[in-house]
Design an enzyme around this catalytic site. Structure first.
Site, PDB file in Angstrom:
ATOM      1  N   GLU A 167     136.699  94.009  78.596  1.00 45.60           N
ATOM      2  CA  GLU A 167     135.341  94.455  78.247  1.00 45.60           C
ATOM      3  C   GLU A 167     135.226  94.740  76.751  1.00 45.60           C
ATOM      4  O   GLU A 167     134.135  94.617  76.176  1.00 45.60           O
ATOM      5  CB  GLU A 167     134.978  95.720  79.032  1.00 45.60           C
ATOM      6  CG  GLU A 167     134.549  95.489  80.489  1.00 45.60           C
ATOM      7  CD  GLU A 167     135.702  95.290  81.467  1.00 45.60           C
ATOM      8  OE1 GLU A 167     136.879  95.455  81.061  1.00 45.60           O
ATOM      9  OE2 GLU A 167     135.435  94.975  82.636  1.00 45.60           O
ATOM     10  N   TYR A 216     132.010 104.065  86.146  1.00 48.30           N
ATOM     11  CA  TYR A 216     132.035 104.615  87.494  1.00 48.30           C
ATOM     12  C   TYR A 216     131.728 106.103  87.381  1.00 48.30           C
ATOM     13  O   TYR A 216     132.479 106.831  86.722  1.00 48.30           O
ATOM     14  CB  TYR A 216     133.418 104.436  88.132  1.00 48.30           C
ATOM     15  CG  TYR A 216     134.109 103.103  87.854  1.00 48.30           C
ATOM     16  CD1 TYR A 216     133.599 101.902  88.344  1.00 48.30           C
ATOM     17  CD2 TYR A 216     135.289 103.058  87.102  1.00 48.30           C
ATOM     18  CE1 TYR A 216     134.246 100.695  88.096  1.00 48.30           C
ATOM     19  CE2 TYR A 216     135.941 101.854  86.860  1.00 48.30           C
ATOM     20  CZ  TYR A 216     135.419 100.676  87.349  1.00 48.30           C
ATOM     21  OH  TYR A 216     136.067  99.490  87.103  1.00 48.30           O
ATOM     22  N   ARG A 217     130.672 106.553  88.046  1.00 51.86           N
ATOM     23  CA  ARG A 217     130.243 107.953  87.908  1.00 51.86           C
ATOM     24  C   ARG A 217     131.331 108.929  88.345  1.00 51.86           C
ATOM     25  O   ARG A 217     132.191 108.591  89.160  1.00 51.86           O
ATOM     26  CB  ARG A 217     128.993 108.174  88.742  1.00 51.86           C
ATOM     27  CG  ARG A 217     129.307 108.084  90.234  1.00 51.86           C
ATOM     28  CD  ARG A 217     128.334 108.871  91.074  1.00 51.86           C
ATOM     29  NE  ARG A 217     128.756 108.888  92.445  1.00 51.86           N
ATOM     30  CZ  ARG A 217     128.144 108.241  93.440  1.00 51.86           C
ATOM     31  NH1 ARG A 217     127.070 107.506  93.211  1.00 51.86           N
ATOM     32  NH2 ARG A 217     128.615 108.325  94.674  1.00 51.86           N
ATOM     33  N   TRP A 263     135.188 104.625  91.708  1.00 55.50           N
ATOM     34  CA  TRP A 263     135.244 103.171  91.571  1.00 55.50           C
ATOM     35  C   TRP A 263     135.194 102.570  92.962  1.00 55.50           C
ATOM     36  O   TRP A 263     135.986 102.909  93.833  1.00 55.50           O
ATOM     37  CB  TRP A 263     136.468 102.703  90.779  1.00 55.50           C
ATOM     38  CG  TRP A 263     137.760 103.380  91.065  1.00 55.50           C
ATOM     39  CD1 TRP A 263     138.295 103.700  92.282  1.00 55.50           C
ATOM     40  CD2 TRP A 263     138.709 103.837  90.088  1.00 55.50           C
ATOM     41  NE1 TRP A 263     139.499 104.315  92.136  1.00 55.50           N
ATOM     42  CE2 TRP A 263     139.782 104.407  90.812  1.00 55.50           C
ATOM     43  CE3 TRP A 263     138.774 103.802  88.694  1.00 55.50           C
ATOM     44  CZ2 TRP A 263     140.886 104.947  90.163  1.00 55.50           C
ATOM     45  CZ3 TRP A 263     139.875 104.336  88.061  1.00 55.50           C
ATOM     46  CH2 TRP A 263     140.911 104.900  88.797  1.00 55.50           C
ATOM     47  N   ASP A 271     121.208 108.099  94.215  1.00 57.98           N
ATOM     48  CA  ASP A 271     121.706 106.902  93.540  1.00 57.98           C
ATOM     49  C   ASP A 271     120.595 105.958  93.101  1.00 57.98           C
ATOM     50  O   ASP A 271     119.419 106.180  93.386  1.00 57.98           O
ATOM     51  CB  ASP A 271     122.695 106.174  94.462  1.00 57.98           C
ATOM     52  CG  ASP A 271     123.909 105.685  93.706  1.00 57.98           C
ATOM     53  OD1 ASP A 271     123.741 105.115  92.613  1.00 57.98           O
ATOM     54  OD2 ASP A 271     125.037 105.872  94.202  1.00 57.98           O
ATOM     55  N   ASN A 308     141.161  97.442  81.569  1.00 54.39           N
ATOM     56  CA  ASN A 308     139.810  97.360  82.130  1.00 54.39           C
ATOM     57  C   ASN A 308     138.995  98.555  81.671  1.00 54.39           C
ATOM     58  O   ASN A 308     139.522  99.639  81.452  1.00 54.39           O
ATOM     59  CB  ASN A 308     139.843  97.340  83.666  1.00 54.39           C
ATOM     60  CG  ASN A 308     138.473  96.983  84.215  1.00 54.39           C
ATOM     61  OD1 ASN A 308     138.020  95.856  84.040  1.00 54.39           O
ATOM     62  ND2 ASN A 308     137.789  97.925  84.825  1.00 54.39           N
TER      63      ASN A 308
HETATM   64  C1  LIG Z   1     124.676 103.952  85.267  1.00 60.68           C
HETATM   65  C2  LIG Z   1     125.646 103.156  86.088  1.00 60.68           C
HETATM   66  C3  LIG Z   1     126.455 103.795  87.019  1.00 60.68           C
HETATM   67  C4  LIG Z   1     127.363 103.070  87.800  1.00 60.68           C
HETATM   68  N1  LIG Z   1     128.146 103.745  88.690  1.00 60.68           N
HETATM   69  C5  LIG Z   1     129.091 103.063  89.398  1.00 60.68           C
HETATM   70  C6  LIG Z   1     129.961 103.766  90.283  1.00 60.68           C
HETATM   71  O1  LIG Z   1     129.882 104.966  90.439  1.00 60.68           O
HETATM   72  N2  LIG Z   1     130.909 103.038  90.953  1.00 60.68           N
HETATM   73  C7  LIG Z   1     131.032 101.686  90.802  1.00 60.68           C
HETATM   74  O2  LIG Z   1     131.920 101.083  91.423  1.00 60.68           O
HETATM   75  N3  LIG Z   1     130.191 100.985  89.980  1.00 60.68           N
HETATM   76  C8  LIG Z   1     129.234 101.654  89.272  1.00 60.68           C
HETATM   77  N4  LIG Z   1     128.396 100.973  88.424  1.00 60.68           N
HETATM   78  C9  LIG Z   1     128.520  99.506  88.318  1.00 60.68           C
HETATM   79  C10 LIG Z   1     129.735  99.089  87.515  1.00 60.68           C
HETATM   80  O3  LIG Z   1     129.732  99.714  86.260  1.00 60.68           O
HETATM   81  C11 LIG Z   1     129.763  97.571  87.348  1.00 60.68           C
HETATM   82  O4  LIG Z   1     129.883  96.978  88.635  1.00 60.68           O
HETATM   83  C12 LIG Z   1     130.882  97.071  86.435  1.00 60.68           C
HETATM   84  O5  LIG Z   1     130.810  95.668  86.351  1.00 60.68           O
HETATM   85  C13 LIG Z   1     132.242  97.469  86.940  1.00 60.68           C
HETATM   86  O6  LIG Z   1     133.233  97.009  86.049  1.00 60.68           O
HETATM   87  P1  LIG Z   1     134.557  96.293  86.576  1.00 60.68           P
HETATM   88  O7  LIG Z   1     134.103  94.927  87.062  1.00 60.68           O
HETATM   89  O8  LIG Z   1     135.444  96.205  85.386  1.00 60.68           O
HETATM   90  O9  LIG Z   1     135.104  97.112  87.679  1.00 60.68           O
HETATM   91  C14 LIG Z   1     127.460 101.665  87.644  1.00 60.68           C
HETATM   92  C15 LIG Z   1     126.646 101.036  86.716  1.00 60.68           C
HETATM   93  C16 LIG Z   1     125.738 101.752  85.952  1.00 60.68           C
HETATM   94  C17 LIG Z   1     124.875 101.035  84.964  1.00 60.68           C
HETATM   95 MN   LIG Z   2     136.448  94.533  84.499  1.00 66.83          MN
END
Ligand SMILES: Cc1cc2nc3c(=O)[nH]c(=O)nc-3n(C[C@H](O)[C@H](O)[C@H](O)COP(=O)(O)O)c2cc1C
Ligand SMILES: [Mn+2]
Length: 411
Positions: free
Chosen positions: A163, A103-104, A117, A212, A99
């Protein structure tokens, strides 16, 4: 985003994706042969494994430090400096599937950060599985790659969909992945910076607050820690970051891209949907406006329930459903329709369920109420026995007549 993904229109991408999901089923030999190139193209997008790459130009295994990078603190009450565009790579300890999520990361010191996450995301699932086994979860964080790869980390792909395959599809050529130095993970070979490390099971630390993309500070909360054991980077690495805050900010354009790319896929599952607008002020999990081709009584509600059961759309707090002729991209028209078309006693649907982790108004974190507003025209078969008025539209005849006579009127 169009420049970054090299398309003239973002809708192109979703339509291209449909082509792959809907391979015409070949019925005769000639059609079978014609379908072959398409299947081959999909294979062309699988990630490729290479032995080295620019991200290995400089390698630090001892005395690693994040202090060499210009990591930003953005807003006055932020809990510290945050890495805002990380591509976080993990593998499911149970299945081995890869995956990559964005996630910041809250920087605690030279070698440790938070790992934010949310519980609903794929990275969190890998970590939960590692905790169940009592094992460390290896984590690689790539910072900076080409835009399609970075965007893919944010895309709401179904669990288990790689991804990096999606990124290959977007950029129309495979992503080149290279093995990490100290852990069993692969990262994009063209990354600017790679942080290798791990999350220890059952370890938490306060993360945040962080200004945020909701326009509010997300509150402090406990999240796992990321320990860095190795850093590699390009010789003149460029550190990318994004600024989020009150909308519209940079992330809005990323999210709007997702709205456009994934609309055809949503329509594939709910074909009566015509268009969706996730207004930027609705910060994506708060408000969705959906137009539908209403075909039977209760149809608007069915669409709400379907969206509330679908991937990351399920976190949507408010869903407004309008008829197919309403332009959901025009907020003025949407407000006009809602105002005129609803009886609040009848047309508001209240349900409960999981909410986005960033939701701050619900009593319980990540759980609470959701509201649907059925602003479609009501039908007799739905129990509406009065006459529904026609909306005012000028006839084409009169418009043509007036258009012809402007001069005579003295204009
Ligand atoms: C700039 C930016 C920051 C993000 N920060 C977070 C975060 O801190 N935690 C989180 O869970 N998702 C965050 N997201 C959203 C996730 O990247 C998004 O839900 C993504 O689909 C997660 O991937 P996954 O489905 O493989 O877990 C952020 C998105 C962007 C564009
Ligand atoms: Mn994913």
């Amino acid at each position: 985003m169009k420049l970054a993904l090299e398309v003239d229109s973002l809708d192109e991408i979703g339509l291209r994706m449909l082509e792959f999901l809907e391979p015409e089923i070949p019925t005769n030999l000639i059609d079978k042969l014609k379908a072959l190139p398409k299947l081959k193209r999909l294979a062309d997008f699988l990630p490729k494994y290479v032995n080295s790459g620019p991200c290995k130009e400089v390698i630090f295994k001892d005395n690693v430090s994040l202090n060499v990078f210009p990591i930003l603190k953005t807003w006055p009450d932020d809990g510290g400096r945050f890495i805002t565009l990380p591509m976080v790579f993990t593998k499911d300890p149970e299945t081995g599937s890869r995956n990559c999520g964005m996630y910041r990361m809250h920087v605690y010191d030279e070698r440790t950060t938070g790992m934010h996450w949310h519980m609903h995301k794929d990275g969190a699932k890998h970590y939960r599985n590692a905790e169940k086994l009592g094992k460390r979860l290896e984590v690689a964080v790539a910072i900076g790659s080409d835009p399609a790869v970075m965007y893919s980390a944010t895309a709401p792909l179904p669990e288990g969909v790689d991804e990096m395959l999606f990124a290959g599809f977007l950029r129309k050529s495979s992503v080149e992945l290279v093995k990490c130095e100290t852990i069993d993970l692969e990262v994009p070979a063209n990354s600017e910076i790679v942080l290798e490390g791990y999350c220890e099971p059952n370890e938490r630390r306060i993360e945040g607050p962080f200004g945020d993309h909701t326009g509010y500070y997300s509150l402090k909360d406990e999240f796992p820690m990321f320990h860095i054991t190795c850093i590699t980077h390009r010789k003149d690495a460029i550190y990318p970051a994004t600024i989020v805050g009150k909308p519209p900010m940079e992330d809005c354009y990323i999210a709007k891209t997702t709205e456009r790319i994934f609309l055809p896929l949503i329509k594939k599952q709910i074909p009566e949907i015509v268009d969706i607008n996730l207004p930027v002020e609705g910060v994506f999990h708060n408000i969705a406006i959906v137009s539908i081709d209403k075909r039977y009584p209760g149809h608007a509600r069915r669409v709400m329930y379907a969206l509330w059961g679908m991937g990351q759309m399920s976190f949507t707090k408010m869903i407004v459903v309008v008829d197919r002729w309403v332009d959901v991209q025009n907020p003025g028209e949407v407000i006009w329709r809602i105002g005129n078309n609803i009886d609040p006693k009848r047309d508001i649907v209240i349900v409960e369920g999981p909410l986005d982790v960033l939701e701050h108004a619900s009593d319980i974190p990540s759980y609470g109420g959701k509201m649907g507003i059925d602003a479609t025209k009501k039908w007799k078969s739905e129990g509406f026995l009065r006459e529904w008025p026609d909306e005012i539209v000028m006839s084409e005849d009169i418009k043509r007549l007036v258009n012809k006579r402007w001069k005579e009127y003295g204009f």
